[in-house]
Design a protein around this motif. Structure first.
Motif, PDB file in Angstrom:
ATOM      1  N   UNK A   1       3.388  35.663   6.847  1.00  0.00           N
ATOM      2  CA  UNK A   1       1.922  35.748   6.875  1.00  0.00           C
ATOM      3  C   UNK A   1       1.272  34.830   5.843  1.00  0.00           C
ATOM      4  N   UNK A   2       2.076  34.105   5.074  1.00  0.00           N
ATOM      5  CA  UNK A   2       1.537  33.275   3.987  1.00  0.00           C
ATOM      6  C   UNK A   2       1.447  31.798   4.361  1.00  0.00           C
ATOM      7  N   UNK A   3       1.266  31.518   5.636  1.00  0.00           N
ATOM      8  CA  UNK A   3       1.286  30.125   6.096  1.00  0.00           C
ATOM      9  C   UNK A   3      -0.076  29.446   5.986  1.00  0.00           C
ATOM     10  N   UNK A   4      -1.137  30.193   5.687  1.00  0.00           N
ATOM     11  CA  UNK A   4      -2.465  29.591   5.554  1.00  0.00           C
ATOM     12  C   UNK A   4      -2.675  29.067   4.131  1.00  0.00           C
ATOM     13  N   UNK A   5      -3.489  28.040   4.009  1.00  0.00           N
ATOM     14  CA  UNK A   5      -3.791  27.497   2.686  1.00  0.00           C
ATOM     15  C   UNK A   5      -4.474  28.537   1.809  1.00  0.00           C
ATOM     16  N   UNK A   6      -5.428  29.268   2.389  1.00  0.00           N
ATOM     17  CA  UNK A   6      -6.109  30.356   1.677  1.00  0.00           C
ATOM     18  C   UNK A   6      -5.682  31.675   2.307  1.00  0.00           C
ATOM     19  N   UNK A   7      -5.245  32.605   1.477  1.00  0.00           N
ATOM     20  CA  UNK A   7      -4.709  33.877   1.947  1.00  0.00           C
ATOM     21  C   UNK A   7      -5.847  34.850   2.259  1.00  0.00           C
ATOM     22  N   UNK A   8      -5.864  35.470   3.444  1.00  0.00           N
ATOM     23  CA  UNK A   8      -6.899  36.476   3.728  1.00  0.00           C
ATOM     24  C   UNK A   8      -6.842  37.627   2.720  1.00  0.00           C
ATOM     25  N   UNK A   9      -7.980  38.249   2.504  1.00  0.00           N
ATOM     26  CA  UNK A   9      -8.048  39.322   1.512  1.00  0.00           C
ATOM     27  C   UNK A   9      -7.101  40.470   1.827  1.00  0.00           C
ATOM     28  N   UNK A  10      -6.922  40.780   3.119  1.00  0.00           N
ATOM     29  CA  UNK A  10      -6.060  41.911   3.456  1.00  0.00           C
ATOM     30  C   UNK A  10      -4.580  41.576   3.327  1.00  0.00           C
TER      31      UNK A  10
END
Length: 361
Positions: A26-35
């Protein structure tokens, strides 16, 4: 879990205090979602009233400041910075596989996340207070009480004044464009980019300029001890107090223990250099390091963020160990084995990332 606002599939290591990390994939985005952002705590989170909350700035300063959130927002220019935070115990589970570390949270590679932080520069607030020449360290005190210390005390930390007065250190009240969640330190927290997450104190209530590092229990608790040391019988001077993060990487996809078809396989991960360095190269191998492929490496948003990478490997049928290692722009490279960095608290594991999969024809 509603009080934390986290996704249902978080890997929860402790419920009170709440310590949890997201699944690596789930950590593939540059910015991590808050949840999805990891949570590391040493005590129950405090219930804060923003209206009555005040930040006190004192110690070796010309003027003691007492500031509300409204005053911080009115009196100082607002700044925004994308920065990665990482727990010093990230990837401790790999060290535990080599040799047990009793009583420590078995973090996987998910105790790291990236957010866009909004607030004011700590340097601007310290300039308003007027740092005195002998102020060599800036100490932070949170409102969260921890039973880990004897007697119990609020969580605290300090950083050198040179780091505190650099432009990247923030006092943050916003996260990913939203009001800072309670779970991440509302109404105000410190963000110390490039340093272990323990220095980014949450639920901030006091900043103190002083000549020496803080004597708060958690300042030297986050130290790397010699392998032979008994963590219950050491003095603060026995360890290396942690600050900047060392070069490391992690494999995010495929999943650990995955069963895959043999042949071309996409392998993805992140690398983070720490401090103000950037990642220069990531190497990936599927044959115990006999051969390496250079991964495609994304450019960093700035020196304070992780960099994602990906590579296509031709995997043979059978059991395979995927390996990744990162180099930073000073040519520092990760050590090969957990044996070389094992320590009795399990901090700062930056050995090669390893992941086992099984491939079928």
């Amino acid at each position: 879990m509603d009080i934390w606002g986290k996704r249902d599939n978080m890997v929860v290591h402790e419920r009170e205090p709440y310590n949890a990390e997201p699944p690596p994939g789930t950590l593939v985005d540059q910015v991590t979602p808050l949840d999805t952002f990891y949570c590391r705590n040493h005590g129950p989170f405090p219930r804060m009233d923003t209206a009555s909350w005040r930040l006190r700035v004192d110690g070796l300063v010309d003027r003691t400041l007492v500031l509300s959130i409204d005053e911080l927002q009115r009196r100082f220019p607002e700044r925004e910075l994308v920065a990665t935070l990482q727990c010093a115990g990230n990837r401790r589970a790999d060290l535990i596989e080599f040799r047990d570390i009793p009583g420590q949270v078995p973090w996987g590679p998910g105790a790291t996340s990236t957010a866009s932080w909004g607030g004011v520069r700590l340097a601007d607030v310290l300039a308003e207070a007027g740092l005195q020449p002998e102020a060599s360290h800036i100490a932070f005190t949170g409102s969260d009480m921890s039973q880990d210390a004897d007697p119990p005390q609020p969580f605290g930390a300090s950083i050198p004044a040179a780091k505190a007065t650099s432009g990247e250190v923030l006092l943050a009240w916003a996260m990913n464009g939203q009001t800072l969640p309670t779970a991440h330190g509302a109404p105000l927290r410190v963000v110390v980019p490039g340093w272990i997450g323990a220095r980014s104190v949450k639920w901030l209530q006091r900043i103190t300029a002083q000549a020496e590092p803080t004597d708060n229990y958690f300042q030297t608790e986050y130290s790397v001890l010699p392998p032979e040391a008994d963590p219950h019988k050491v003095e603060p001077r026995d360890g290396i107090t942690l600050g900047p993060i060392a070069i490391h990487c992690a494999i995010l996809q495929p999943d650990k223990g995955a069963h895959l078809p043999s042949g071309p396989t996409e392998v993805t991960g992140f690398a983070f250099a720490g401090d103000d360095r950037t990642v220069a190269r990531v190497d990936v191998s599927h044959d115990c390091g006999s051969t390496w492929i250079h991964a495609h490496l994304d450019k960093p948003e700035n020196p304070w963020t992780w960099q994602h990478w990906h590579a296509t490997l031709i995997l043979p049928a059978g059991a395979t160990e995927l390996i990744a290692r990162a180099w930073d722009d000073t040519a520092a490279v990760q050590p090969e084995s957990p044996a070389t960095v094992w320590n009795p608290k399990g901090y700062a594991n930056n050995s090669w990332a390893r992941l086992h999969v099984t491939c079928h024809p």
